[in-house]
Motif scaffolding. Structure first.
Motif, PDB file in Angstrom:
ATOM      1  N   MET A  27      -4.691  52.421  10.717  1.00 33.68           N
ATOM      2  CA  MET A  27      -5.258  53.557  11.468  1.00 33.68           C
ATOM      3  C   MET A  27      -4.172  54.152  12.375  1.00 33.68           C
ATOM      4  O   MET A  27      -4.152  53.906  13.575  1.00 33.68           O
ATOM      5  N   ASP A  28      -3.306  54.971  11.793  1.00 36.20           N
ATOM      6  CA  ASP A  28      -2.130  55.451  12.522  1.00 36.20           C
ATOM      7  C   ASP A  28      -2.212  56.949  12.807  1.00 36.20           C
ATOM      8  O   ASP A  28      -2.822  57.696  12.045  1.00 36.20           O
ATOM      9  N   GLY A  29      -1.560  57.353  13.895  1.00 35.26           N
ATOM     10  CA  GLY A  29      -1.456  58.773  14.211  1.00 35.26           C
ATOM     11  C   GLY A  29      -2.285  59.216  15.415  1.00 35.26           C
ATOM     12  O   GLY A  29      -2.316  60.402  15.747  1.00 35.26           O
ATOM     13  N   GLY A  31      -1.732  58.707  18.617  1.00 29.13           N
ATOM     14  CA  GLY A  31      -0.886  59.210  19.699  1.00 29.13           C
ATOM     15  C   GLY A  31      -0.453  60.649  19.436  1.00 29.13           C
ATOM     16  O   GLY A  31      -0.556  61.522  20.314  1.00 29.13           O
ATOM     17  N   ARG A  32       0.012  60.906  18.209  1.00 32.01           N
ATOM     18  CA  ARG A  32       0.467  62.260  17.870  1.00 32.01           C
ATOM     19  C   ARG A  32      -0.681  63.258  17.911  1.00 32.01           C
ATOM     20  O   ARG A  32      -0.525  64.400  18.323  1.00 32.01           O
ATOM     21  N   TRP A  33      -1.849  62.808  17.494  1.00 32.16           N
ATOM     22  CA  TRP A  33      -3.040  63.671  17.512  1.00 32.16           C
ATOM     23  C   TRP A  33      -3.331  64.107  18.947  1.00 32.16           C
ATOM     24  O   TRP A  33      -3.615  65.283  19.212  1.00 32.16           O
ATOM     25  N   PRO A  40      -3.500  62.641  26.930  1.00 32.12           N
ATOM     26  CA  PRO A  40      -2.871  61.310  26.932  1.00 32.12           C
ATOM     27  C   PRO A  40      -3.165  60.552  25.636  1.00 32.12           C
ATOM     28  O   PRO A  40      -4.188  60.802  24.983  1.00 32.12           O
ATOM     29  N   ARG A  41      -2.278  59.615  25.294  1.00 35.57           N
ATOM     30  CA  ARG A  41      -2.422  58.873  24.037  1.00 35.57           C
ATOM     31  C   ARG A  41      -3.772  58.162  23.940  1.00 35.57           C
ATOM     32  O   ARG A  41      -4.338  58.027  22.857  1.00 35.57           O
ATOM     33  N   SER A  42      -4.280  57.720  25.094  1.00 31.61           N
ATOM     34  CA  SER A  42      -5.556  56.986  25.077  1.00 31.61           C
ATOM     35  C   SER A  42      -6.695  57.864  24.531  1.00 31.61           C
ATOM     36  O   SER A  42      -7.635  57.364  23.899  1.00 31.61           O
ATOM     37  N   LYS A  78       4.424  46.008  22.867  1.00 37.99           N
ATOM     38  CA  LYS A  78       5.618  46.669  23.426  1.00 37.99           C
ATOM     39  C   LYS A  78       5.261  47.990  24.111  1.00 37.99           C
ATOM     40  O   LYS A  78       6.101  48.598  24.759  1.00 37.99           O
ATOM     41  N   ARG A  79       4.067  48.464  23.904  1.00 39.11           N
ATOM     42  CA  ARG A  79       3.677  49.779  24.455  1.00 39.11           C
ATOM     43  C   ARG A  79       3.397  49.696  25.955  1.00 39.11           C
ATOM     44  O   ARG A  79       3.165  48.612  26.479  1.00 39.11           O
ATOM     45  N   PRO A  80       3.390  50.853  26.635  1.00 39.62           N
ATOM     46  CA  PRO A  80       3.110  50.833  28.077  1.00 39.62           C
ATOM     47  C   PRO A  80       1.786  50.126  28.383  1.00 39.62           C
ATOM     48  O   PRO A  80       0.820  50.238  27.602  1.00 39.62           O
TER      49      PRO A  80
END
Ligand code: IPE
Ligand code: IPE
Ligand code: MG
Length: 247
Positions: A27-29, A31-33, A40-42, A78-80
């Motif tokens: 289930m990727d993408g 953040g870009r969306w 915000p990415r959330s 590794k993400r914030p």
């Protein structure tokens, strides 16, 4: 027997007799969306969770047996910290709602991954959801959380080594599979990765041996039932030989 994927029929007809038993999705993408919308990415992760819910229901409705989704990898730590926390809160919310609606929706849940490092609250919800799931039939959703293919293989090797020390039992592929999170579940027939990336990113390394891979540029929050139909249609056109020859 044929069923139409969507009312407008654009994605074409699925052959009901040739459905994949097990679909897996990276289930990727998200953040870009969100970024495209100046959010915000959330926000993207929340939208991705809704897409997941819709796709799981759709899989149940068309008769898929297993849906395995990659939600959080062993590398995603590794993400914030605020992004990780937002993702964990989304799991919590999802599990809470899934537990409430499980009897009605008949979507069974299992978690693949090392959950020992998750919060006690989250672990409790996972155990509760898995326990209720055992009572029902229906599509089984395997939610990969703190999951890594290599980590899964190393854990299996350790567990087998322990068993070997006690029994001296010979290792076979079948035996090894029984130590994986996916024990007892058939390998994925189709692995879908949205968002344009063409890699597995440590997903189901052992189980993917003969999976058909399908990539699309659509970002996960934009992924629809019709997109899933497209992926299944592409799968149905593939010639799966498993190393043999077709007569
Ligand atoms: C997938 O979306 C969700 C997780 C990995 C938790 P991303 O957050 O990786 O979205 P992109 O790839 O940055 O767009
Ligand atoms: C894979 O996506 C993990 C999940 C979707 C949960 P990533 O966004 O973490 O993968 P990379 O970093 O692009 O390989
Ligand atoms: Mg990504």
């Amino acid at each position: 027997m044929f069923i139409f994927g969507k009312k407008d029929g654009k994605a074409g007809k699925l052959d009901k007799d040739k459905l994949p038993r097990h679909i897996a999705v990276i289930m990727d993408g998200n953040g870009r969306w969100a970024k495209k919308r100046g959010m915000p990415r959330s926000f993207g992760h929340a939208a991705g969770a809704e897409t997941f819910r819709r796709i799981a229901t759709y899989c149940k409705n068309i008769g898929i047996e297993y849906l395995t989704v990659y939600a959080f990898s062993t590398e995603n730590w590794k993400r914030p910290a605020d992004e990780v926390q937002a993702i964990m809160e989304i799991f919590e919310k999802y599990l809470r709602e899934a537990i409430e609606t499980m009897e009605r929706d008949r979507v069974k849940i299992k978690v693949f991954g090392d959950i020992s490092v998750l919060s006690p609250k989250l672990r409790r919800l996972i155990h509760e959801a898995e326990a209720i799931s055992k009572k029902y039939d229906g599509v089984q959703v395997n939610l990969c959380v703190n999951y890594g293919g290599r980590d899964e293989i190393v854990r299996a090797a350790r567990a087998y080594a322990e068993h070997y020390r006690k029994t001296g039992e010979e290792l076979t592929e079948e035996k090894f599979s029984s130590y994986l999170y996916s024990a007892g579940i058939c390998d994925p027939d189709l692995i879908i990765r949205p968002s344009g990336e063409m890699r597995l990113s440590n997903f189901l390394l052992w189980q993917a041996a003969y999976a058909e891979l399908y990539f699309t540029d659509v970002l996960w929050p934009d992924f629809t039932e019709k997109e899933l139909d497209r992926a299944i249609l592409a799968y149905q056109k593939r010639d799966r030989r498993f190393g043999g020859v077709k007569g």
